[in-house]
Design a protein around this motif. Sequence first.
Motif, PDB file in Angstrom:
ATOM      1  N   UNK A 126       0.843  -1.197   0.000  1.00 60.30           N
ATOM      2  CA  UNK A 126       0.000   0.000   0.000  1.00 60.30           C
ATOM      3  C   UNK A 126       0.881   1.250   0.000  1.00 60.30           C
ATOM      4  N   UNK A 127       0.249   2.397  -0.129  1.00 58.45           N
ATOM      5  CA  UNK A 127       0.982   3.669  -0.137  1.00 58.45           C
ATOM      6  C   UNK A 127       1.013   4.326   1.237  1.00 58.45           C
ATOM      7  N   UNK A 128       0.629   3.586   2.285  1.00 56.35           N
ATOM      8  CA  UNK A 128       0.470   4.202   3.602  1.00 56.35           C
ATOM      9  C   UNK A 128       1.753   4.841   4.120  1.00 56.35           C
ATOM     10  N   UNK A 129       2.872   4.144   4.026  1.00 60.42           N
ATOM     11  CA  UNK A 129       4.125   4.707   4.546  1.00 60.42           C
ATOM     12  C   UNK A 129       4.468   6.012   3.844  1.00 60.42           C
ATOM     13  N   UNK A 130       4.335   6.049   2.524  1.00 57.43           N
ATOM     14  CA  UNK A 130       4.638   7.264   1.767  1.00 57.43           C
ATOM     15  C   UNK A 130       3.677   8.391   2.124  1.00 57.43           C
ATOM     16  N   UNK A 131       2.409   8.052   2.292  1.00 66.29           N
ATOM     17  CA  UNK A 131       1.406   9.057   2.632  1.00 66.29           C
ATOM     18  C   UNK A 131       1.701   9.680   3.987  1.00 66.29           C
ATOM     19  N   UNK A 132       1.997   8.858   4.972  1.00 65.05           N
ATOM     20  CA  UNK A 132       2.286   9.372   6.315  1.00 65.05           C
ATOM     21  C   UNK A 132       3.577  10.175   6.345  1.00 65.05           C
ATOM     22  N   UNK A 133       4.579   9.700   5.633  1.00 65.45           N
ATOM     23  CA  UNK A 133       5.857  10.415   5.579  1.00 65.45           C
ATOM     24  C   UNK A 133       5.672  11.790   4.943  1.00 65.45           C
ATOM     25  N   UNK A 134       4.923  11.843   3.857  1.00 70.37           N
ATOM     26  CA  UNK A 134       4.677  13.116   3.180  1.00 70.37           C
ATOM     27  C   UNK A 134       3.921  14.093   4.074  1.00 70.37           C
ATOM     28  N   UNK A 135       3.112  13.559   4.984  1.00 71.18           N
ATOM     29  CA  UNK A 135       2.339  14.393   5.898  1.00 71.18           C
ATOM     30  C   UNK A 135       3.146  14.788   7.136  1.00 71.18           C
ATOM     31  N   UNK A 136       4.382  14.329   7.234  1.00 71.86           N
ATOM     32  CA  UNK A 136       5.222  14.669   8.373  1.00 71.86           C
ATOM     33  C   UNK A 136       4.931  13.882   9.631  1.00 71.86           C
ATOM     34  N   UNK A 137       4.245  12.770   9.492  1.00 72.45           N
ATOM     35  CA  UNK A 137       3.901  11.936  10.651  1.00 72.45           C
ATOM     36  C   UNK A 137       5.136  11.213  11.165  1.00 72.45           C
ATOM     37  N   UNK A 138       5.323  11.215  12.479  1.00 66.03           N
ATOM     38  CA  UNK A 138       6.453  10.498  13.080  1.00 66.03           C
ATOM     39  C   UNK A 138       6.020   9.402  14.047  1.00 66.03           C
ATOM     40  N   UNK A 139       4.714   9.318  14.322  1.00 67.73           N
ATOM     41  CA  UNK A 139       4.206   8.394  15.342  1.00 67.73           C
ATOM     42  C   UNK A 139       2.919   7.756  14.836  1.00 67.73           C
ATOM     43  N   UNK A 140       2.912   6.437  14.686  1.00 70.94           N
ATOM     44  CA  UNK A 140       1.721   5.708  14.270  1.00 70.94           C
ATOM     45  C   UNK A 140       1.056   5.118  15.505  1.00 70.94           C
ATOM     46  N   UNK A 141      -0.205   5.481  15.728  1.00 67.49           N
ATOM     47  CA  UNK A 141      -1.000   4.946  16.827  1.00 67.49           C
ATOM     48  C   UNK A 141      -1.911   3.873  16.252  1.00 67.49           C
ATOM     49  N   UNK A 142      -1.759   2.649  16.710  1.00 64.02           N
ATOM     50  CA  UNK A 142      -2.500   1.525  16.148  1.00 64.02           C
ATOM     51  C   UNK A 142      -3.635   1.065  17.047  1.00 64.02           C
ATOM     52  N   UNK A 143      -4.794   0.882  16.438  1.00 66.34           N
ATOM     53  CA  UNK A 143      -5.936   0.211  17.050  1.00 66.34           C
ATOM     54  C   UNK A 143      -6.417  -0.813  16.026  1.00 66.34           C
TER      55      UNK A 143
END
Length: 217
Positions: A126-143
């Motif tokens: 999926x493109x999730x890692x690229x999407x989050x990186x582009x948004x400047x996300x540094x912390x993934x909260x998982x549920x």
Amino acid sequence: MTDDLAENYKRAYSNRVGFGRNPALVLVDFAHAYFDPDCDLYAGVDDALASALRIRAAAREAGVPVVLTEVTYQEGGLNGGRFFEKAKPLANFVRGRKTAEFAAGLVPEPDEIVVSKQYPSAFFGTSLASTLTAAGVDNVILTGLTTSGCVRASCVDAMSHGFITTVVADACGDRHPAPHEANLFDMNAKYADVVSEAEILAFIAEIGATRTAGAPA
């Protein structure tokens, strides 16, 4: 070596990373299948969904990005490869089936990211890692669901992609307490910080307050 499990692991795995500055919330595979008593994937995980929905509401209020994942296959499961071949209940996620829909109460909002996947991890294929990186996300909260399956796979991949990874125990569920607890234990030891709903809500509130204070008058 000590026979006590907690003390045994504490000698090697007792580190806590903490939170990041720009988190994103990921709700993994909250599908109708896990809430339908007539489905072979039924897991009785209403409490996990309720917790995830409360966290989602807080995240939206604080301006934290929200990602929903769904498992979806074409008829026959050809795009599911070996995973579809091995795990027969995945037939419940063939496109168009009621069991493949999001659980009751979980309707994607227009500003939320929906990630469609065929394999356990929210990141694989999926493109999730690229999407989050582009948004400047540094912390993934998982549920999400299930703790021993797609949550764990997403946890390992989130960490491997360089994100601080946080798993909310109250907002994850499995079909039996044993794999649920065992996988929370292992993720907390090696890949993520496992926290309670109360802890994550306090962190999200802090993020929201910081952003409000920094907003122009």
